[in-house]
Design a protein around this motif. Structure first.
Motif, PDB file in Angstrom:
ATOM      1  N   LEU A  51      22.036  61.850 102.589  1.00 48.30           N
ATOM      2  CA  LEU A  51      21.188  61.758 103.766  1.00 48.30           C
ATOM      3  C   LEU A  51      22.036  61.205 104.899  1.00 48.30           C
ATOM      4  CD1 LEU A  51      18.191  62.360 104.213  1.00 48.30           C
ATOM      5  CD2 LEU A  51      17.756  59.905 104.028  1.00 48.30           C
ATOM      6  N   ARG A  52      22.157  61.998 105.978  1.00 44.72           N
ATOM      7  CA  ARG A  52      22.917  61.532 107.134  1.00 44.72           C
ATOM      8  C   ARG A  52      21.947  60.783 108.029  1.00 44.72           C
ATOM      9  NH1 ARG A  52      27.102  63.159 111.354  1.00 44.72           N
ATOM     10  NH2 ARG A  52      25.543  63.824 112.867  1.00 44.72           N
ATOM     11  N   MET A  53      22.240  59.488 108.222  1.00 46.22           N
ATOM     12  CA  MET A  53      21.337  58.613 108.954  1.00 46.22           C
ATOM     13  C   MET A  53      21.571  58.758 110.453  1.00 46.22           C
ATOM     14  SD  MET A  53      19.921  57.496 106.327  1.00 46.22           S
ATOM     15  CE  MET A  53      18.834  56.197 106.854  1.00 46.22           C
ATOM     16  N   PRO A  54      20.611  58.341 111.286  1.00 48.69           N
ATOM     17  CA  PRO A  54      20.785  58.428 112.740  1.00 48.69           C
ATOM     18  C   PRO A  54      21.747  57.364 113.274  1.00 48.69           C
ATOM     19  CG  PRO A  54      18.657  57.452 112.215  1.00 48.69           C
ATOM     20  CD  PRO A  54      19.262  57.869 110.916  1.00 48.69           C
ATOM     21  N   TYR A  55      22.022  56.334 112.494  1.00 47.50           N
ATOM     22  CA  TYR A  55      22.881  55.255 112.979  1.00 47.50           C
ATOM     23  C   TYR A  55      24.254  55.375 112.374  1.00 47.50           C
ATOM     24  CZ  TYR A  55      21.176  53.416 108.531  1.00 47.50           C
ATOM     25  OH  TYR A  55      20.831  53.281 107.218  1.00 47.50           O
ATOM     26  N   PRO A  56      25.297  54.739 112.846  1.00 44.80           N
ATOM     27  CA  PRO A  56      25.297  53.968 114.087  1.00 44.80           C
ATOM     28  C   PRO A  56      25.375  54.881 115.318  1.00 44.80           C
ATOM     29  CG  PRO A  56      27.476  53.946 113.112  1.00 44.80           C
ATOM     30  CD  PRO A  56      26.586  54.696 112.163  1.00 44.80           C
ATOM     31  N   GLU A  57      25.386  54.232 116.478  1.00 47.42           N
ATOM     32  CA  GLU A  57      25.543  54.984 117.724  1.00 47.42           C
ATOM     33  C   GLU A  57      26.860  55.763 117.673  1.00 47.42           C
ATOM     34  OE1 GLU A  57      22.542  54.813 120.233  1.00 47.42           O
ATOM     35  OE2 GLU A  57      23.194  52.753 119.954  1.00 47.42           O
ATOM     36  N   GLY A  58      26.896  56.913 118.317  1.00 47.81           N
ATOM     37  CA  GLY A  58      28.150  57.681 118.318  1.00 47.81           C
ATOM     38  C   GLY A  58      28.092  58.808 117.315  1.00 47.81           C
ATOM     39  N   ASP A  59      29.229  59.489 117.127  1.00 49.61           N
ATOM     40  CA  ASP A  59      29.237  60.687 116.312  1.00 49.61           C
ATOM     41  C   ASP A  59      29.360  60.420 114.826  1.00 49.61           C
ATOM     42  OD1 ASP A  59      28.827  62.358 118.362  1.00 49.61           O
ATOM     43  OD2 ASP A  59      30.967  62.705 118.788  1.00 49.61           O
ATOM     44  N   ALA A  60      30.138  59.395 114.467  1.00 47.44           N
ATOM     45  CA  ALA A  60      30.356  59.127 113.048  1.00 47.44           C
ATOM     46  C   ALA A  60      29.150  58.414 112.469  1.00 47.44           C
ATOM     47  CB  ALA A  60      31.617  58.276 112.860  1.00 47.44           C
ATOM     48  N   LYS A  61      28.265  59.206 111.850  1.00 46.38           N
ATOM     49  CA  LYS A  61      27.042  58.606 111.312  1.00 46.38           C
ATOM     50  C   LYS A  61      27.255  58.208 109.860  1.00 46.38           C
ATOM     51  CE  LYS A  61      24.528  59.616 114.978  1.00 46.38           C
ATOM     52  NZ  LYS A  61      24.179  58.554 115.917  1.00 46.38           N
ATOM     53  N   GLU A  62      26.399  57.344 109.431  1.00 45.92           N
ATOM     54  CA  GLU A  62      26.472  56.890 108.051  1.00 45.92           C
ATOM     55  C   GLU A  62      25.721  57.867 107.158  1.00 45.92           C
ATOM     56  OE1 GLU A  62      24.862  52.878 106.609  1.00 45.92           O
ATOM     57  OE2 GLU A  62      26.422  52.418 108.087  1.00 45.92           O
ATOM     58  N   SER A  63      26.207  58.022 105.923  1.00 51.76           N
ATOM     59  CA  SER A  63      25.463  58.844 104.971  1.00 51.76           C
ATOM     60  C   SER A  63      25.158  58.021 103.736  1.00 51.76           C
ATOM     61  CB  SER A  63      26.284  60.058 104.554  1.00 51.76           C
ATOM     62  OG  SER A  63      26.252  61.021 105.592  1.00 51.76           O
ATOM     63  N   VAL A  64      23.993  58.239 103.150  1.00 51.66           N
ATOM     64  CA  VAL A  64      23.676  57.542 101.904  1.00 51.66           C
ATOM     65  C   VAL A  64      23.288  58.556 100.852  1.00 51.66           C
ATOM     66  CG1 VAL A  64      22.996  55.294 102.812  1.00 51.66           C
ATOM     67  CG2 VAL A  64      21.338  57.146 102.771  1.00 51.66           C
ATOM     68  N   LYS A  65      23.610  58.212  99.618  1.00 53.71           N
ATOM     69  CA  LYS A  65      23.246  59.074  98.513  1.00 53.71           C
ATOM     70  C   LYS A  65      21.780  58.823  98.178  1.00 53.71           C
ATOM     71  CE  LYS A  65      24.113  58.853  93.946  1.00 53.71           C
ATOM     72  NZ  LYS A  65      24.846  58.537  92.731  1.00 53.71           N
ATOM     73  N   VAL A  66      20.994  59.873  98.074  1.00 56.41           N
ATOM     74  CA  VAL A  66      19.573  59.683  97.799  1.00 56.41           C
ATOM     75  C   VAL A  66      19.130  60.564  96.648  1.00 56.41           C
ATOM     76  CG1 VAL A  66      18.838  58.918 100.085  1.00 56.41           C
ATOM     77  CG2 VAL A  66      19.017  61.365  99.595  1.00 56.41           C
ATOM     78  N   GLN A  67      18.056  60.083  96.001  1.00 54.38           N
ATOM     79  CA  GLN A  67      17.397  60.886  94.978  1.00 54.38           C
ATOM     80  C   GLN A  67      16.266  61.606  95.693  1.00 54.38           C
ATOM     81  OE1 GLN A  67      14.670  58.873  92.418  1.00 54.38           O
ATOM     82  NE2 GLN A  67      15.697  59.649  90.602  1.00 54.38           N
ATOM     83  N   VAL A  68      16.304  62.929  95.675  1.00 50.33           N
ATOM     84  CA  VAL A  68      15.328  63.687  96.452  1.00 50.33           C
ATOM     85  C   VAL A  68      14.199  64.124  95.526  1.00 50.33           C
ATOM     86  CG1 VAL A  68      14.989  65.664  97.956  1.00 50.33           C
ATOM     87  CG2 VAL A  68      17.233  64.545  97.840  1.00 50.33           C
ATOM     88  N   TRP A  69      12.981  63.795  95.920  1.00 48.23           N
ATOM     89  CA  TRP A  69      11.820  64.293  95.182  1.00 48.23           C
ATOM     90  C   TRP A  69      11.068  65.256  96.078  1.00 48.23           C
ATOM     91  CZ3 TRP A  69       8.445  61.274  91.250  1.00 48.23           C
ATOM     92  CH2 TRP A  69       9.253  60.801  90.204  1.00 48.23           C
TER      93      TRP A  69
END
Ligand SMILES: Nc1ncnc2c1ncn2[C@@H]1O[C@H](COP(=O)(O)OP(=O)(O)O)[C@@H](O)[C@H]1O
Ligand SMILES: [Mg+2]
Lengths: 244, 623
Positions: free
Chosen positions: B94-112
C-alpha cells in the motif's frame, strides 16, 4: 487417711546438665490434709520450685508418686494431667505470670475455659467474687502492666482459685514484693486458710512459715520437720527484730 | 473459646502479625494482578480471533472456491447458520499519501476482498469502523481540500455581499472607512480578486468562520464536493459500503497508517493536527497475482480512496489488514470470472472459469457452539462440492484437496492462541511458588512470635491448657492472619488490576505532583530525624533515613522518567492489543486467596507444634 488432699511418696528429681547430673530432690514425702496449710522452707536453689512443680502435675518425677484427690499422677495420661492442673490445683508464682494482653478479669477467668474448668459463666461469676474480695473490683478492665505488684499477685491468686481447686500451690508468693505488700498478701492467704483452703507454700521466708499449720524444711533433697519454725512465737520475734 | 480471645489480642497488640498480614496480602495481590492480566490477555486473544472473522471459516487459499455464491446460499438456508459471506485474502503493498513530496512510504498489507453488507452480517465489521464523522481537527483540512480542488465552482457561487465580506475580512486596510455599498462595488470591480486565496484565508480560521462568511450557495457547493462536511454520517456509510465519492474505496486498519497514534487517554491522535487523516487521501494498492501453477504474474496496481479506518483492537490485525470490495481483489488476483479458451485455438471459448473466493466466513445463530456449526458446515460443503463435482472447474473436495480447511475460529487461530494459553499456564505454575513464599514468611514470623510468647505458653500450660489447645491458638492465629491478608490482597489486587490502565498511563506520562509529595515527605522525615536524633535512638533514626532516601529516590525517579518521556511497558506492537486487560479473573482470585489461606495454616502448624512442645517448667522458671 480419707481426708488427705495431697500425698507424695519418695519423690526424686535429677536435672541432667551436659555431662553433669544435678540431683535436686532425692527422697521427698509429704501428706497434706484437707484444710491444712503446709509451708516448705528452703534456701534458694534447694529445689522448692521443683518440688512444687511435681506436686502440681507440671513436671514428672524420676521416682516416687503423687496422689491428688485419690488420683495417682504417674499413671495418669497427659490429658488427665492437664485436667488436674486446670481443676485440682491452683498455682501462684513469685513473678505473678499474668498474660500481658489480657485484662484483670480475663486473666483470672482464663482457667475456667480449660477442659476440667468450671466453664465460662460460672468462671466469670467466681472471678468477679474473688476479685471483689481481693479489692480489685474497680480494676477489672486493667492490663497487668497498669497494676502494682500486690495487685498483680492478687489477680494471680484469683486466677489460681477460679476453678475452686483442692489445693493452692504458692511458690514464694511474696518473694517479689516489699514487706508491707507481702504482709497484705499473707493476710489474704491466712483469710483463705481460715475459710478452709488447703495450701502448700514454698518460701525461704520465715514470716510465711510462721502462719502455716506445719512447716517442713527442704535440705539436701529431703523434707524434714522444722523444729525451730514450729515455735511460731520465736520466729516471729526474729522477723520483727529484723524490721527497721 | 480462650484461643479466639488470645488470637484477637495478639493481633491487636503487636506489629509482627501485621507484618504477616501484609506479607500474605502482597503475595495474593501479586498473583491476582499477574494472572488477571494474563487471563484478560488470553480472553482478548480469543475474542479477537472472532472479530472480523466469524465462527467457522472455509478456506482454500490461492486458487479459491468457485460457485461460492451457491455455497453461501446453501449455508444460509440452514437454520443454525445466521449468515455467510465470501472473502479473498491476499498480500499487497500500500503506497501511503505521506510523507510530503514524491518519495512516498509503502507498507505491506494483508488485503481482504469482501462484500461489505454480507461481511457486516458475519463479523462486527460495522462496529469496528473508526470514524462516524471526520474528527474536529480534520474538518478544516477537508474544507481546504475542497477549495483547492473546486475553486472555480465555489467562486462562481459567490454573491456580492460575500465578496464584500471576503474583501473586508482579508484586506481590512483597503476598505477602511467605506460604506457597505462602496465595498461591494469595489469587490465586484476588483482587478485581480484572487477569491480562492481569500476563501482559503477564511477557511484557515476555521469552519465556523468560513460558514458565517460565505453565502449558502457556496456552502452547498462545498458539501456537494465533500458530503462529509455536511449533515448525516457519510463517513460511516463510506466505510460500510466501501465507496467514497462514487468510487470503490478501501478501509484500512487504524495502525496501518503511521499517522495515527494512541493518545494518553487512549484516544487516537492524528499527526500534524489532523492533516494526515487517511480518509482525506487516495492510496495505491499493488498486488502480485499468482497463477494456477504458482507463478507470479504482472503486478497490478489500483488507486483507491480511503473510505474509513477500522480498529479491531488487535494490533496485529489493525496494523496489517485492509478491506476492499471483493470484485476488485478478484480482478487483481485473477480470481475473477474468465473465459476458458481452447489452447489450440484461442478464439474458441470452451467454457467459463467462475469467480472464486479464497474464504467463506460463517456465523452461527446465537448460542450455537462453533464446533457444532463446523459439523453442519462440513456436511453442507460436501453436498455443495458434489453438486458441482461435474462442472469444468469443480470445487475442492474435503479429504482430496489438502489446501482446503473448514475450521472454527479457535482452530484457525490456534497458532496464535495456544502460545498464550501455554504462557498463562506457565505463569500459574510459576506463581504457585507464591504459596511457598507465603508459607515461609508465616513460618518465620510465627516462629518469632512463639519465641516471644514462650512464657505465656508456659502460663497457659500451668493453668491446664492442653497441647492441642496451644496448637489451636496458633492455627487460629494463622487462619485469622491469612484470611485478613487474603481479603486485603484481593482488594489490593482488584484495585491495581482495574486501574492498571491509569497506572500504566501514569508511568508512560508521569504526573509531577507525586514527586513533590515525595520530596515533601522526605523533608518531613529529615526534620523528624533531626528532632528524634537528639534522643540518640538508633532504630527510628535508621528507619527514618531509609524512608527519606527512598522517598527522594522515587521522586527523582519520577522526574527522570518525565524527562525521558515516560515508560511504555504495554507496547501494543508487542502485545497485539492496544489496551491492557483490566478485568479481575475472579475464579483465579478466589482460588489464590483460598490457596494462600491453606498454605498459611499449614505453615502455621509448624511453629504451633513447636509451641506445644515448649516445656512449661522451663518457660516459667524465669521472669
Ligand atoms: N531445667 C533445669 N536444668 C538444670 N538445672 C536446673 C533446672 N531447673 C532447676 N535447676 C537447678 O535445680 C536447683 C533447684 O532449683 P529450684 O527448684 O528452682 O530451687 P528453688 O526454687 O528452691 O530456688 C537449682 O540449683 C537450679 O539451678
Ligand atoms: Mg524457686
Amino acid at each position: 487417711m480419707s481426708d488427705l488432699v495431697l500425698s507424695a511418696r519418695g519423690l526424686a528429681r535429677t536435672y541432667h546438665l551436659d555431662r553433669v547430673d544435678v540431683p535436686v530432690l532425692k527422697d521427698c514425702s509429704l501428706d497434706v490434709e484437707d484444710g491444712e496449710w503446709v509451708a516448705i522452707l528452703g534456701a534458694s536453689g534447694s529445689g522448692k520450685s521443683t518440688l512444687l512443680h511435681l506436686l502440681g502435675a507440671l513436671d514428672r518425677p524420676d521416682a516416687g508418686t503423687v496422689h491428688i484427690g485419690g488420683m495417682e499422677l504417674s499413671r495418669a495420661s497427659q490429658r488427665q494431667l492437664d485436667r488436674v492442673r486446670a481443676g485440682q490445683v491452683g498455682f501462684v508464682f513469685q513473678f505473678y505470670h499474668l498474660l500481658p494482653e489480657l485484662t484483670v478479669l480475663e486473666n483470672s477467668m482464663l482457667p475456667a475455659h480449660m477442659p476440667g474448668g468450671v466453664g465460662a459463666s460460672e468462671g466469670r461469676r467466681r472471678a468477679l467474687d474473688l476479685l471483689e474480695r481481693f479489692a480489685l473490683g474497680d480494676r477489672l478492665g486493667h492490663r497487668p502492666r497498669e497494676l502494682s505488684g500486690g495487685e498483680r499477685q492478687r489477680t494471680a491468686l484469683a486466677r489460681a482459685l477460679v476453678n475452686a481447686p483442692r489445693v493452692l500451690l504458692a511458690d514464694e508468693p511474696t518473694g517479689n514484693l516489699d514487706a508491707t505488700t507481702g504482709a497484705a498478701i499473707l493476710d489474704v492467704l491466712s483469710d483463705l486458710h481460715r475459710d478452709g483452703l488447703t495450701m502448700v507454700t514454698v518460701t525461704h521466708d520465715q514470716t510465711i512459715a510462721s502462719r502455716a499449720d506445719r512447716v517442713l524444711e527442704l535440705t539436701g533433697g529431703r523434707l524434714q520437720l522444722d523444729d525451730e519454725a514450729a515455735e511460731g512465737a520465736d520466729s516471729k520475734a526474729v522477723v520483727e527484730s529484723r524490721r527497721p | 473459646m480462650y484461643q479466639l480471645l488470645l488470637t484477637n489480642r495478639y493481633l491487636a497488640s503487636r506489629l509482627t502479625p501485621l507484618l504477616a498480614v501484609a506479607a500474605v496480602a502482597l503475595c495474593v495481590a501479586l498473583v491476582i494482578v499477574v494472572v488477571s492480566v494474563m487471563s484478560g490477555f488470553l480472553n482478548m486473544v480469543q475474542s479477537s480471533g472472532r472479530t472480523l472473522m466469524g465462527d467457522v471459516i472455509i478456506s482454500y487459499p490461492v486458487r479459491g472456491i468457485p460457485y461460492y455464491d451457491d455455497l453461501v446460499e446453501r449455508l444460509e438456508a440452514n437454520e443454525i447458520v445466521a449468515a455467510a459471506t465470501p472473502a479473498i485474502e491476499t498480500w499487497g503493498l500500500l503506497r501511503m499519501p505521506y510523507p510530503e513530496g514524491d518519495a512516498k512510504e509503502s507498507v505491506k498489507v494483508q488485503v481482504w476482498g469482501i462484500e461489505p453488507e454480507g461481511f457486516a452480517q458475519v463479523t462486527s465489521y460495522l462496529e469496528s469502523l473508526q470514524w462516524t464523522k471526520p474528527p474536529k481537527e480534520v474538518i478544516r483540512h477537508l474544507l481546504l481540500d475542497v477549495i483547492d480542488s473546486n475553486a472555480n465552482t465555489l467562486i462562481a457561487a459567490l454573491d456580492g455581499p460575500t465578496r464584500a465580506a471576503l474583501l473586508q475580512h482579508t484586506a481590512p486596510d483597503s476598505v477602511a472607512g467605506m460604506s457597505a455599498d462602496e465595498i461591494e462595488t469595489l469587490a465586484v470591480q476588483l482587478d485581480n480578486p484572487a477569491w480562492d486565496v481569500r476563501l482559503r484565508i477564511v477557511a484557515l480560521e476555521g469552519v465556523d468562520a468560513f460558514r458565517s462568511t460565505v453565502n449558502d450557495a457556496v456552502w452547498e457547493a462545498v458539501v456537494e464536493v465533500d458530503p462529509r462536511l455536511g449533515p448525516g454520517t457519510p463517513t460511516l456509510e463510506a466505510g460500510a459500503t466501501l465507496m467514497r465519492d462514487g468510487r470503490e474505496g478501501i478501509v484500512t486498519g487504524l495502525h496501518v497508517s503511521d499517522a495515527n497514534r494512541r493518545g494518553s487517554e487512549g484516544q487516537t491522535v492524528i499527526a500534524r493536527d489532523g492533516y494526515w487523516w487517511l480518509p482525506r487521501f487516495d492510496v495505491t494498492l499493488t498486488t502480485l497475482p499468482i497463477d494456477a501453477r504458482g507463478g507470479i504474474l504482472e503486478p497490478e496496481s489500483i488507486s483507491l480512496p480511503v473510505a474509513n479506518e477500522y480498529a479491531a483492537g488487535v494490533y496485529l490485525i489493525d496494523q496489517t489488514r485492509v478491506f476492499v470490495p471483493i470484485d476488485l481483489v478478484q480482478d487483481i488476483t485473477h480470481l475473477d470470472e474468465a473465459r476458458l479458451v481452447d489452447p489450440d485455438d484461442p478464439t474458441t471459448v470452451i467454457g467459463t472459469h467462475p469467480a472464486r473466493a479464497t474464504m467463506v466466513l460463517v456465523r452461527g445463530q446465537d448460542g450455537v457452539h462453533p464446533t457444532q456449526l463446523r459439523g453442519v458446515v462440513d456436511r453442507i460443503y460436501d453436498e455443495f462440492a458434489s453438486a458441482h463435482g461435474a462442472s469444468f472447474t469443480p470445487p475442492p473436495q474435503r479429504g482430496l484437496s489438502p489446501g482446503l480447511g473448514i475450521r472454527t475460529w479457535e482452530e484457525q487461530n490456534a497458532s496464535f492462541i495456544a502460545p498464550v494459553q501455554k504462557e498463562r499456564q506457565l505463569m500459574q505454575t510459576l506463581f504457585s511458588i507464591i504459596y511457598v513464599v507465603c508459607g515461609a514468611l508465616i513460618v518465620a514470623i510465627f516462629w518469632a512470635i512463639v519465641y516471644e510468647k514462650t512464657r505465656d505458653i508456659g502460663i497457659l500450660r500451668s493453668i491446664g491448657a492442653p497441647r492441642s489447645g496451644i496448637v489451636m491458638i496458633f492455627l487460629l492465629y494463622g487462619l485469622v492472619v491469612s484470611v485478613l491478608g487474603s481479603v486485603a490482597g484481593v482488594g489490593l489486587g482488584w484495585f491495581v488490576t482495574t486501574n492498571v490502565g491509569s497506572i500504566h498511563d501514569g508511568l508512560s506520562d508521569p504526573p509531577l505532583w507525586p514527586a513533590w509529595l515525595l520530596i515533601g515527605a522526605g523533608v518531613a522525615l529529615l526534620a523528624g530525624g533531626i528532632i528524634t536524633g537528639r534522643r540518640r535512638r538508633m532504630l527510628p533514626l535508621l528507619l527514618g533515613s531509609y524512608a527519606m532516601v527512598a522517598c527522594i529516590a522515587v521522586a527523582v525517579g519520577v522526574i527522570l522518567l518525565r524527562e525521558s518521556g515516560g515508560m511504555t511497558i504495554w507496547d501494543p506492537s508487542v502485545y497485539y492489543f492496544d489496551e491492557v486487560p483490566d478485568q479481575v479473573d475472579w475464579r483465579e482470585a478466589i482460588t489464590t486467596a483460598i490457596g494462600a489461606v491453606i498454605a498459611s495454616v499449614i505453615a502455621a502448624s509448624i511453629p504451633a507444634a513447636r509451641a506445644a512442645d515448649i516445656d512449661p517448667v522451663r518457660a516459667l522458671r524465669y521472669e
